[in-house]
Write a protein that holds these residues in place. Structure first.
Motif, PDB file in Angstrom:
ATOM      1  N   PRO A  26      81.890  96.477   0.248  1.00  0.00           N
ATOM      2  CA  PRO A  26      80.742  96.976   0.959  1.00  0.00           C
ATOM      3  C   PRO A  26      80.602  96.086   2.389  1.00  0.00           C
ATOM      4  O   PRO A  26      80.906  95.117   2.270  1.00  0.00           O
ATOM      5  CB  PRO A  26      79.508  96.558   0.165  1.00  0.00           C
ATOM      6  N   LYS A  27      79.813  96.612   3.337  1.00  0.00           N
ATOM      7  CA  LYS A  27      79.748  96.259   4.530  1.00  0.00           C
ATOM      8  C   LYS A  27      78.996  94.761   4.549  1.00  0.00           C
ATOM      9  O   LYS A  27      79.369  94.116   5.641  1.00  0.00           O
ATOM     10  CB  LYS A  27      78.579  97.124   5.367  1.00  0.00           C
ATOM     11  N   GLN A  28      78.263  94.490   3.718  1.00  0.00           N
ATOM     12  CA  GLN A  28      77.814  93.055   3.882  1.00  0.00           C
ATOM     13  C   GLN A  28      78.734  91.921   3.657  1.00  0.00           C
ATOM     14  O   GLN A  28      78.633  90.691   4.016  1.00  0.00           O
ATOM     15  CB  GLN A  28      76.643  92.762   2.689  1.00  0.00           C
ATOM     16  N   LYS A  34      88.190  85.927   7.507  1.00  0.00           N
ATOM     17  CA  LYS A  34      89.105  85.242   6.719  1.00  0.00           C
ATOM     18  C   LYS A  34      89.660  86.303   5.540  1.00  0.00           C
ATOM     19  O   LYS A  34      88.967  86.985   5.143  1.00  0.00           O
ATOM     20  CB  LYS A  34      88.501  83.982   5.621  1.00  0.00           C
ATOM     21  N   ARG A  35      90.848  86.407   5.151  1.00  0.00           N
ATOM     22  CA  ARG A  35      91.358  87.039   4.340  1.00  0.00           C
ATOM     23  C   ARG A  35      91.214  86.607   2.769  1.00  0.00           C
ATOM     24  O   ARG A  35      91.593  87.221   1.946  1.00  0.00           O
ATOM     25  CB  ARG A  35      93.031  87.114   4.437  1.00  0.00           C
ATOM     26  N   THR A  36      90.778  85.534   2.705  1.00  0.00           N
ATOM     27  CA  THR A  36      90.488  84.766   1.276  1.00  0.00           C
ATOM     28  C   THR A  36      89.079  84.916   0.984  1.00  0.00           C
ATOM     29  O   THR A  36      88.160  84.936   1.928  1.00  0.00           O
ATOM     30  CB  THR A  36      90.664  83.328   1.141  1.00  0.00           C
ATOM     31  N   GLY A  37      88.450  84.804  -0.451  1.00  0.00           N
ATOM     32  CA  GLY A  37      87.425  84.985  -0.897  1.00  0.00           C
ATOM     33  C   GLY A  37      86.670  86.400  -1.034  1.00  0.00           C
ATOM     34  O   GLY A  37      85.538  86.504  -1.598  1.00  0.00           O
ATOM     35  N   LEU A  38      87.258  87.418  -0.437  1.00  0.00           N
ATOM     36  CA  LEU A  38      86.683  88.711  -0.566  1.00  0.00           C
ATOM     37  C   LEU A  38      86.862  89.227  -1.744  1.00  0.00           C
ATOM     38  O   LEU A  38      86.239  90.256  -2.250  1.00  0.00           O
ATOM     39  CB  LEU A  38      87.523  89.483   0.484  1.00  0.00           C
ATOM     40  N   GLY A  39      87.773  88.699  -2.793  1.00  0.00           N
ATOM     41  CA  GLY A  39      87.987  89.304  -4.045  1.00  0.00           C
ATOM     42  C   GLY A  39      86.559  89.296  -5.119  1.00  0.00           C
ATOM     43  O   GLY A  39      86.319  90.234  -5.668  1.00  0.00           O
ATOM     44  N   ALA A  40      85.674  88.376  -4.735  1.00  0.00           N
ATOM     45  CA  ALA A  40      84.419  88.439  -5.410  1.00  0.00           C
ATOM     46  C   ALA A  40      83.464  89.683  -5.115  1.00  0.00           C
ATOM     47  O   ALA A  40      82.572  90.220  -5.842  1.00  0.00           O
ATOM     48  CB  ALA A  40      83.468  87.121  -5.208  1.00  0.00           C
ATOM     49  N   GLY A  41      83.831  90.285  -3.840  1.00  0.00           N
ATOM     50  CA  GLY A  41      83.062  91.279  -3.464  1.00  0.00           C
ATOM     51  C   GLY A  41      83.650  92.648  -3.534  1.00  0.00           C
ATOM     52  O   GLY A  41      83.078  93.897  -3.282  1.00  0.00           O
ATOM     53  N   ASP A  50      72.021  95.071 -10.010  1.00  0.00           N
ATOM     54  CA  ASP A  50      70.861  94.593  -9.140  1.00  0.00           C
ATOM     55  C   ASP A  50      70.721  93.028  -9.052  1.00  0.00           C
ATOM     56  O   ASP A  50      70.529  92.629  -8.213  1.00  0.00           O
ATOM     57  CB  ASP A  50      69.864  95.543  -9.109  1.00  0.00           C
ATOM     58  N   ASP A  51      70.635  92.635 -10.477  1.00  0.00           N
ATOM     59  CA  ASP A  51      70.347  91.293 -10.598  1.00  0.00           C
ATOM     60  C   ASP A  51      71.377  90.292 -10.540  1.00  0.00           C
ATOM     61  O   ASP A  51      71.593  89.029 -10.644  1.00  0.00           O
ATOM     62  CB  ASP A  51      69.776  90.917 -11.749  1.00  0.00           C
ATOM     63  N   GLY A  52      72.975  90.752 -10.053  1.00  0.00           N
ATOM     64  CA  GLY A  52      74.003  90.079  -9.918  1.00  0.00           C
ATOM     65  C   GLY A  52      74.805  89.897 -11.127  1.00  0.00           C
ATOM     66  O   GLY A  52      75.936  89.535 -11.072  1.00  0.00           O
ATOM     67  N   SER A  53      74.292  90.269 -12.053  1.00  0.00           N
ATOM     68  CA  SER A  53      74.977  90.106 -13.518  1.00  0.00           C
ATOM     69  C   SER A  53      76.097  91.261 -13.361  1.00  0.00           C
ATOM     70  O   SER A  53      76.286  92.358 -12.949  1.00  0.00           O
ATOM     71  CB  SER A  53      74.142  90.265 -14.681  1.00  0.00           C
ATOM     72  N   PRO A  54      77.177  90.858 -14.259  1.00  0.00           N
ATOM     73  CA  PRO A  54      78.553  91.837 -14.240  1.00  0.00           C
ATOM     74  C   PRO A  54      78.022  93.221 -15.006  1.00  0.00           C
ATOM     75  O   PRO A  54      77.371  93.172 -16.027  1.00  0.00           O
ATOM     76  CB  PRO A  54      79.382  91.173 -14.905  1.00  0.00           C
ATOM     77  N   LEU A  90      91.383  93.823  -2.369  1.00  0.00           N
ATOM     78  CA  LEU A  90      92.339  94.026  -3.264  1.00  0.00           C
ATOM     79  C   LEU A  90      93.050  92.952  -3.698  1.00  0.00           C
ATOM     80  O   LEU A  90      93.455  92.472  -4.676  1.00  0.00           O
ATOM     81  CB  LEU A  90      92.943  95.352  -3.052  1.00  0.00           C
ATOM     82  N   LEU A  91      93.683  92.486  -2.453  1.00  0.00           N
ATOM     83  CA  LEU A  91      94.666  91.361  -2.637  1.00  0.00           C
ATOM     84  C   LEU A  91      94.200  90.164  -3.150  1.00  0.00           C
ATOM     85  O   LEU A  91      94.767  89.279  -4.060  1.00  0.00           O
ATOM     86  CB  LEU A  91      95.408  91.207  -1.362  1.00  0.00           C
ATOM     87  N   ASP A  92      93.169  89.720  -2.650  1.00  0.00           N
ATOM     88  CA  ASP A  92      92.415  88.351  -2.893  1.00  0.00           C
ATOM     89  C   ASP A  92      92.077  88.546  -4.436  1.00  0.00           C
ATOM     90  O   ASP A  92      91.874  87.469  -5.396  1.00  0.00           O
ATOM     91  CB  ASP A  92      91.202  88.126  -2.194  1.00  0.00           C
ATOM     92  N   PHE A  93      91.669  89.548  -4.976  1.00  0.00           N
ATOM     93  CA  PHE A  93      91.317  89.778  -6.550  1.00  0.00           C
ATOM     94  C   PHE A  93      92.780  89.809  -7.467  1.00  0.00           C
ATOM     95  O   PHE A  93      92.810  89.230  -8.535  1.00  0.00           O
ATOM     96  CB  PHE A  93      90.751  91.102  -6.838  1.00  0.00           C
ATOM     97  N   GLY A  94      93.734  90.131  -6.675  1.00  0.00           N
ATOM     98  CA  GLY A  94      94.874  89.996  -7.497  1.00  0.00           C
ATOM     99  C   GLY A  94      95.807  91.226  -7.462  1.00  0.00           C
ATOM    100  O   GLY A  94      96.849  91.450  -8.145  1.00  0.00           O
ATOM    101  N   ILE A  95      95.115  92.406  -7.065  1.00  0.00           N
ATOM    102  CA  ILE A  95      95.735  93.763  -7.020  1.00  0.00           C
ATOM    103  C   ILE A  95      96.879  93.773  -5.712  1.00  0.00           C
ATOM    104  O   ILE A  95      96.876  93.490  -4.867  1.00  0.00           O
ATOM    105  CB  ILE A  95      94.795  94.640  -6.975  1.00  0.00           C
ATOM    106  N   ARG A  96      98.401  94.175  -6.468  1.00  0.00           N
ATOM    107  CA  ARG A  96      99.373  94.136  -5.571  1.00  0.00           C
ATOM    108  C   ARG A  96      99.835  95.496  -5.243  1.00  0.00           C
ATOM    109  O   ARG A  96     100.741  95.793  -4.525  1.00  0.00           O
ATOM    110  CB  ARG A  96     100.401  93.030  -5.852  1.00  0.00           C
ATOM    111  N   CYS A  97      99.321  96.522  -6.142  1.00  0.00           N
ATOM    112  CA  CYS A  97      99.890  97.928  -6.117  1.00  0.00           C
ATOM    113  C   CYS A  97      98.926  98.868  -6.456  1.00  0.00           C
ATOM    114  O   CYS A  97      97.985  98.502  -7.533  1.00  0.00           O
ATOM    115  CB  CYS A  97     101.123  97.988  -7.179  1.00  0.00           C
ATOM    116  N   VAL A  98      98.759  99.848  -5.642  1.00  0.00           N
ATOM    117  CA  VAL A  98      97.636 100.842  -6.041  1.00  0.00           C
ATOM    118  C   VAL A  98      98.442 102.236  -6.224  1.00  0.00           C
ATOM    119  O   VAL A  98      99.114 102.560  -5.299  1.00  0.00           O
ATOM    120  CB  VAL A  98      96.548 100.895  -4.867  1.00  0.00           C
ATOM    121  N   ILE A  99      98.144 102.869  -7.098  1.00  0.00           N
ATOM    122  CA  ILE A  99      98.984 104.208  -7.571  1.00  0.00           C
ATOM    123  C   ILE A  99      97.610 105.377  -7.437  1.00  0.00           C
ATOM    124  O   ILE A  99      96.922 105.359  -7.901  1.00  0.00           O
ATOM    125  CB  ILE A  99      99.635 104.173  -8.808  1.00  0.00           C
TER     126      ILE A  99
END
Length: 201
Positions: A26-28, A34-41, A50-54, A90-99
């Motif tokens: 998302p836009k926020q 930086k290419r790192t840290g985006l996996g959390a988003g 809405d309260d941030g819980s998974p 995607l990469l920062d989360f650990g995804i290396r392949c999308v099908i």
């Protein structure tokens, strides 16, 4: 970027068509370059309440898929705006392949430039792979880029096509800068010869 030859890992089923780049990241989250840290988003509007819980119903929050390396997704993945943050997340989360059966062109190109392998398959093959991915912790796929094959947990094989140049770049781990640096010797020689031939420049 990291080389891609063979990848074996859990495949997560994302059974949604037309996943756009705003859904991916998302836009926020676009304030950083930086290419790192985006996996959390990654997929944050679906991953978190809405309260941030998974959100326990979202596939990547399920224990079996929390360390997925492969994403099996619905049609037209990566549509929307041309944000390079989407493959970064995607990469920062650990995804290396999308099908998927199809990808938006800009997202597809950005994947290759960032070390992610996007694979296009037929609707019939996607359903086979989606069925494999639905098995949870047993949903291990092996993606062999050299052989251009995806092997399922039961030994089934799906073939895929890929542009030869893009395949070479992934196998060698060459992004645009890496491709330029391969020719560093020739560039240095050209500049040296040019400086000798035109010393007034």
């Amino acid at each position: 970027m990291d080389k891609f030859t063979t990848l074996t890992g859990v495949a997560a089923p994302l059974e949604i068509d037309n996943v756009d780049t705003d859904m991916i990241i998302p836009k926020q989250y676009l304030k950083t370059i930086k290419r790192t840290g985006l996996g959390a988003g990654l997929f944050s509007e679906m991953r978190y309440a809405d309260d941030g819980s998974p959100n326990p119903d979202f596939v990547l929050n399920k224990p079996a898929y929390s360390k997925a390396r492969i994403l099996v997704a619905g049609d037209n993945f990566g549509c929307g705006s041309s944000r390079e943050h989407a493959p970064w997340a995607l990469l920062d989360f650990g995804i290396r392949c999308v099908i998927s059966t199809d990808f938006a062109d800009i997202f597809y190109n950005n994947c290759f430039k960032n070390g992610i392998l996007p694979i296009k398959v037929s609707p019939e093959d996607l359903e086979k792979l989606m069925d494999d991915a639905r098995r949870g912790a047993n949903a291990t796929l092996t993606v062999d880029l050299l052989a251009q094959e995806i092997k399922g947990p039961d030994g089934g094989t799906v073939r895929f096509e890929i542009d030869a140049f893009r395949k070479h770049c992934l196998i060698e781990g060459l992004d645009d800068i890496g491709l330029t640096m391969v020719e560093a010797g020739a560039i240095k020689s050209f500049e040296s010869n040019a400086a000798s031939a035109r010393p007034w420049n």
